[in-house]
Write a protein that holds these residues in place. Structure first.
Motif, PDB file in Angstrom:
ATOM      1  N   SER A 111       8.057  20.393  -0.137  1.00 21.98           N
ATOM      2  CA  SER A 111       7.081  19.339  -0.416  1.00 21.98           C
ATOM      3  C   SER A 111       7.759  17.977  -0.512  1.00 21.98           C
ATOM      4  O   SER A 111       7.215  16.962  -0.052  1.00 21.98           O
ATOM      5  N   SER A 112       8.950  17.931  -1.099  1.00 20.69           N
ATOM      6  CA  SER A 112       9.683  16.663  -1.198  1.00 20.69           C
ATOM      7  C   SER A 112      10.033  16.127   0.182  1.00 20.69           C
ATOM      8  O   SER A 112       9.912  14.921   0.454  1.00 20.69           O
ATOM      9  N   GLU A 113      10.476  17.003   1.059  1.00 19.62           N
ATOM     10  CA  GLU A 113      10.827  16.593   2.414  1.00 19.62           C
ATOM     11  C   GLU A 113       9.605  16.136   3.196  1.00 19.62           C
ATOM     12  O   GLU A 113       9.670  15.178   3.977  1.00 19.62           O
ATOM     13  N   LEU A 114       8.482  16.816   2.978  1.00 24.10           N
ATOM     14  CA  LEU A 114       7.247  16.412   3.633  1.00 24.10           C
ATOM     15  C   LEU A 114       6.846  15.005   3.202  1.00 24.10           C
ATOM     16  O   LEU A 114       6.433  14.177   4.016  1.00 24.10           O
ATOM     17  N   LEU A 115       6.998  14.717   1.910  1.00 24.82           N
ATOM     18  CA  LEU A 115       6.685  13.384   1.404  1.00 24.82           C
ATOM     19  C   LEU A 115       7.619  12.350   2.004  1.00 24.82           C
ATOM     20  O   LEU A 115       7.184  11.283   2.479  1.00 24.82           O
ATOM     21  N   GLN A 116       8.903  12.644   2.007  1.00 23.71           N
ATOM     22  CA  GLN A 116       9.873  11.695   2.545  1.00 23.71           C
ATOM     23  C   GLN A 116       9.653  11.441   4.028  1.00 23.71           C
ATOM     24  O   GLN A 116       9.821  10.313   4.506  1.00 23.71           O
ATOM     25  N   THR A 117       9.261  12.477   4.756  1.00 21.11           N
ATOM     26  CA  THR A 117       8.992  12.322   6.183  1.00 21.11           C
ATOM     27  C   THR A 117       7.847  11.356   6.420  1.00 21.11           C
ATOM     28  O   THR A 117       7.911  10.473   7.284  1.00 21.11           O
ATOM     29  N   ARG A 118       6.784  11.476   5.621  1.00 29.98           N
ATOM     30  CA  ARG A 118       5.631  10.599   5.805  1.00 29.98           C
ATOM     31  C   ARG A 118       5.966   9.163   5.390  1.00 29.98           C
ATOM     32  O   ARG A 118       5.460   8.206   5.993  1.00 29.98           O
ATOM     33  N   ILE A 119       6.809   9.022   4.395  1.00 21.99           N
ATOM     34  CA  ILE A 119       7.229   7.677   3.992  1.00 21.99           C
ATOM     35  C   ILE A 119       8.045   7.016   5.102  1.00 21.99           C
ATOM     36  O   ILE A 119       7.859   5.841   5.422  1.00 21.99           O
ATOM     37  N   ARG A 120       8.953   7.778   5.702  1.00 21.81           N
ATOM     38  CA  ARG A 120       9.743   7.238   6.818  1.00 21.81           C
ATOM     39  C   ARG A 120       8.837   6.835   7.977  1.00 21.81           C
ATOM     40  O   ARG A 120       9.026   5.775   8.589  1.00 21.81           O
ATOM     41  N   ARG A 121       7.864   7.674   8.266  1.00 21.20           N
ATOM     42  CA  ARG A 121       6.942   7.372   9.366  1.00 21.20           C
ATOM     43  C   ARG A 121       6.141   6.110   9.063  1.00 21.20           C
ATOM     44  O   ARG A 121       5.889   5.285   9.948  1.00 21.20           O
ATOM     45  N   ASN A 122       5.737   5.944   7.814  1.00 19.25           N
ATOM     46  CA  ASN A 122       5.004   4.735   7.441  1.00 19.25           C
ATOM     47  C   ASN A 122       5.877   3.498   7.614  1.00 19.25           C
ATOM     48  O   ASN A 122       5.427   2.476   8.156  1.00 19.25           O
ATOM     49  N   ARG A 123       7.130   3.591   7.159  1.00 20.20           N
ATOM     50  CA  ARG A 123       8.034   2.446   7.304  1.00 20.20           C
ATOM     51  C   ARG A 123       8.343   2.141   8.766  1.00 20.20           C
ATOM     52  O   ARG A 123       8.679   1.016   9.117  1.00 20.20           O
ATOM     53  N   GLY A 154       9.846  21.729 -12.686  1.00 21.75           N
ATOM     54  CA  GLY A 154       9.697  21.680 -11.231  1.00 21.75           C
ATOM     55  C   GLY A 154       9.072  20.414 -10.690  1.00 21.75           C
ATOM     56  O   GLY A 154       8.779  20.329  -9.495  1.00 21.75           O
ATOM     57  N   TYR A 155       8.871  19.418 -11.544  1.00 23.83           N
ATOM     58  CA  TYR A 155       8.387  18.125 -11.042  1.00 23.83           C
ATOM     59  C   TYR A 155       9.475  17.524 -10.145  1.00 23.83           C
ATOM     60  O   TYR A 155      10.650  17.496 -10.505  1.00 23.83           O
ATOM     61  N   LYS A 156       9.060  16.998  -8.996  1.00 14.63           N
ATOM     62  CA  LYS A 156      10.032  16.447  -8.047  1.00 14.63           C
ATOM     63  C   LYS A 156       9.903  14.942  -7.851  1.00 14.63           C
ATOM     64  O   LYS A 156      10.799  14.303  -7.296  1.00 14.63           O
ATOM     65  N   LYS A 157       8.803  14.367  -8.279  1.00 14.92           N
ATOM     66  CA  LYS A 157       8.571  12.928  -8.100  1.00 14.92           C
ATOM     67  C   LYS A 157       8.349  12.326  -9.483  1.00 14.92           C
ATOM     68  O   LYS A 157       7.399  12.677 -10.178  1.00 14.92           O
ATOM     69  N   ALA A 184      19.084  16.849 -16.236  1.00 13.84           N
ATOM     70  CA  ALA A 184      18.271  18.068 -16.240  1.00 13.84           C
ATOM     71  C   ALA A 184      18.315  18.753 -14.881  1.00 13.84           C
ATOM     72  O   ALA A 184      18.338  19.991 -14.793  1.00 13.84           O
ATOM     73  N   PHE A 185      18.362  17.960 -13.802  1.00 18.71           N
ATOM     74  CA  PHE A 185      18.382  18.525 -12.455  1.00 18.71           C
ATOM     75  C   PHE A 185      19.588  19.433 -12.238  1.00 18.71           C
ATOM     76  O   PHE A 185      19.501  20.439 -11.522  1.00 18.71           O
ATOM     77  N   VAL A 186      20.707  19.103 -12.853  1.00 15.49           N
ATOM     78  CA  VAL A 186      21.927  19.910 -12.716  1.00 15.49           C
ATOM     79  C   VAL A 186      21.693  21.345 -13.182  1.00 15.49           C
ATOM     80  O   VAL A 186      22.348  22.281 -12.698  1.00 15.49           O
ATOM     81  N   GLU A 187      20.752  21.529 -14.084  1.00 13.01           N
ATOM     82  CA  GLU A 187      20.487  22.857 -14.623  1.00 13.01           C
ATOM     83  C   GLU A 187      19.565  23.687 -13.729  1.00 13.01           C
ATOM     84  O   GLU A 187      19.363  24.889 -13.988  1.00 13.01           O
ATOM     85  N   LEU A 188      19.003  23.077 -12.703  1.00  9.19           N
ATOM     86  CA  LEU A 188      18.120  23.807 -11.798  1.00  9.19           C
ATOM     87  C   LEU A 188      18.944  24.677 -10.849  1.00  9.19           C
ATOM     88  O   LEU A 188      20.135  24.450 -10.652  1.00  9.19           O
ATOM     89  N   PRO A 189      18.317  25.692 -10.248  1.00  8.25           N
ATOM     90  CA  PRO A 189      19.040  26.563  -9.312  1.00  8.25           C
ATOM     91  C   PRO A 189      19.665  25.782  -8.163  1.00  8.25           C
ATOM     92  O   PRO A 189      19.131  24.750  -7.730  1.00  8.25           O
ATOM     93  N   GLY A 221      20.528  24.460  -4.654  1.00  8.23           N
ATOM     94  CA  GLY A 221      19.676  24.312  -3.474  1.00  8.23           C
ATOM     95  C   GLY A 221      18.328  23.691  -3.767  1.00  8.23           C
ATOM     96  O   GLY A 221      17.512  23.519  -2.855  1.00  8.23           O
ATOM     97  N   SER A 222      18.062  23.349  -5.041  1.00  3.87           N
ATOM     98  CA  SER A 222      16.788  22.722  -5.384  1.00  3.87           C
ATOM     99  C   SER A 222      16.666  21.356  -4.715  1.00  3.87           C
ATOM    100  O   SER A 222      17.660  20.637  -4.549  1.00  3.87           O
ATOM    101  N   SER A 223      15.448  21.000  -4.323  1.00  3.24           N
ATOM    102  CA  SER A 223      15.226  19.695  -3.677  1.00  3.24           C
ATOM    103  C   SER A 223      15.551  18.566  -4.639  1.00  3.24           C
ATOM    104  O   SER A 223      15.138  18.605  -5.808  1.00  3.24           O
TER     105      SER A 223
END
Length: 438
Positions: free
Chosen positions: A8-20, A128-131, A167-172, A174-176
């Motif tokens: 989902s994070s990559e999908l968001l970033q892809t659309r942002i790049r396309r918008n820019r 699991g919040y990414k944004k 906190a992110f360091v504690e995630l599994p 490969g996490s986005s």
């Protein structure tokens, strides 16, 4: 819709790049915890994707439960469970934290409020919040009555970013990676009273200043690596709504702001309070790089519209059936709001009759805080039972719910209460999907 196994994070970033890059695409974020809204958003995402983007505010969901009674972990579980039930893969669910900062604890000292804000950010990341929208713009009890300086706001935001990165360091493995939004030139979480003239558009020069101050604060706090993952900035494009007014997007007034985005980081603007904007205005916002559209009250407003329309149908059907009890949803909602004015008392003004109408019908939709009331829920259950026993005939649907009647006639929607409510909410979501090029 094909996603090529992107997260989902990559999908968001892809659309942002396309918008820019000049494409007329964006994303919309559903800012609501209402069950019917979440279910409608899931159904819409299943149909057209690319991602189910749901956000919660610091007042709505926090480590103490917020006004929804849910912690970040519980809210995340709730959204993912709804997505799974609706057939949406987990990699297409994006959870965001809106206005994450000391706002719920602003009446305490800054040390205490910021400690709780760091705990909230940490809880969101581990859930699991990414944004993450970093918002430390509000003064705390020991800050005095003068507005906080930009440097203090940026410093506190960077401290919150540090809490998120730790906190992110504690995630599994490969996490986005986490994505961030900065800035806050919009009303406080939950909205504020709006009247008179439209809000002033953020001056273009403020963008570069905010970026410079924020980048310096990130570097000083040791989170320079996170700066490249800042994907959005909250600004005021001149759109807002209040009790009985809507200020629509004026492209000419926002032209300089639209052109002020930097090359690095390649972020877009995040537009809050876009509810009730005309479809063409939402499309123009996306074209002008306000590529993340936030919507919330309009969705629960649509829920209320549908419920009241179904109640009107019920009254027609049961008018001559003296043994049947007609539901009293509006009355129960009104009673719940009068019993506890905490969520509307400082928002609605005027005569007693004007305030009564505002409680039910205002664009601010403060009644959204009261649908979970036990008595209101009982009346909704009564409405549902009556409509199951006496299904609405087409002629009453044409009168009270023409959009849903058309959907039922086409076979797209079943003539059941929840399905008709879902369709009414999704009519709003489709406007956003179209504006975002989805």
């Amino acid at each position: 819709m094909k996603t090529d196994s992107q997260t989902s994070s990559e999908l968001l970033q892809t659309r942002i790049r396309r918008n820019r890059d000049g494409e007329k695409v964006g994303v919309y974020a559903v800012c609501s915890a209402h069950p019917s809204v979440i279910e409608a958003a899931v159904r819409q995402a299943v149909d057209d994707g690319p991602v189910l983007h749901v956000e919660s505010t610091s007042s709505q969901v926090n480590q103490f439960g917020g006004y929804t009674g849910k912690t970040p972990a519980q809210f995340a579980e709730y959204v993912h469970s709804a997505a799974q039930s609706g057939g949406l893969p987990p990699e297409r669910v994006l959870l965001g934290g809106d206005h994450l900062g000391p706002y719920p604890w602003r009446h305490e000292t800054s040390d205490v409020a910021m400690r709780k804000a760091r705990e909230l950010v940490r809880a969101c990341v581990l859930a699991g919040y990414k944004k993450i929208h970093l918002d430390a713009s509000m003064a705390c009890a020991d800050d005095g009555k003068i507005a906080l300086s930009d440097s203090v706001i940026a410093h506190r935001a960077a401290v919150l970013c540090r809490a998120a990165e730790d906190a992110f360091v504690e995630l599994p493995s490969g996490s986005s990676p986490l994505l961030y939004v900065i800035g806050t030139e919009v009303p406080i979480p939950g909205g504020e009273t709006v009247a008179g003239s439209p809000p002033a558009v953020t001056p273009a020069e403020n963008v570069q200043h905010t970026l410079e101050v924020s980048r310096a604060a990130f570097e000083k706090e040791g989170v320079a690596a996170a700066w490249e993952r800042v994907i959005g900035m909250v600004v005021q494009p001149g759109v807002e709504f209040g009790e009985n007014v809507i200020f629509c997007y004026d492209r000419q007034k926002a032209r300089a702001l639209s052109s002020a985005l930097p090359e690095r980081p390649a972020l877009v603007y995040e537009a809050h309070s876009t509810d009730y904007q005309p479809a063409d205005a939402l499309k123009l916002l996306v074209e002008d790089h306000f590529a993340i559209l936030k919507v919330g009250p309009w969705l629960t407003f649509a829920f209320r519209e549908a419920v009241f329309a179904l109640g009107a149908i019920e009254r027609e059907l049961l008018a001559d059936r003296k043994r049947e009890r007609i539901s009293q949803v509006p009355e129960a909602l009104e009673a719940a709001m009068v019993r506890n004015p905490a969520y509307w008392g400082s928002y609605y003004h005027g005569s007693e009759e004007e305030i009564r109408r505002a409680r039910m019908y205002s664009y601010s939709d403060r009644c959204r805080y009261y649908w979970g009331d036990a008595t209101v829920q009982q009346e909704l259950a009564q409405l549902r039972a009556n409509l199951e026993l006496y299904p609405p005939p087409p002629m009453l649907l044409v009168q009270y719910m023409p959009l849903e009647h058309e959907a039922i006639q086409s076979g797209r929607v079943a003539a059941r209460m929840e399905d008709m409510i879902q369709e009414h909410i999704r009519a709003v979501l489709r406007i956003y999907a179209s504006a975002c090029g989805i």
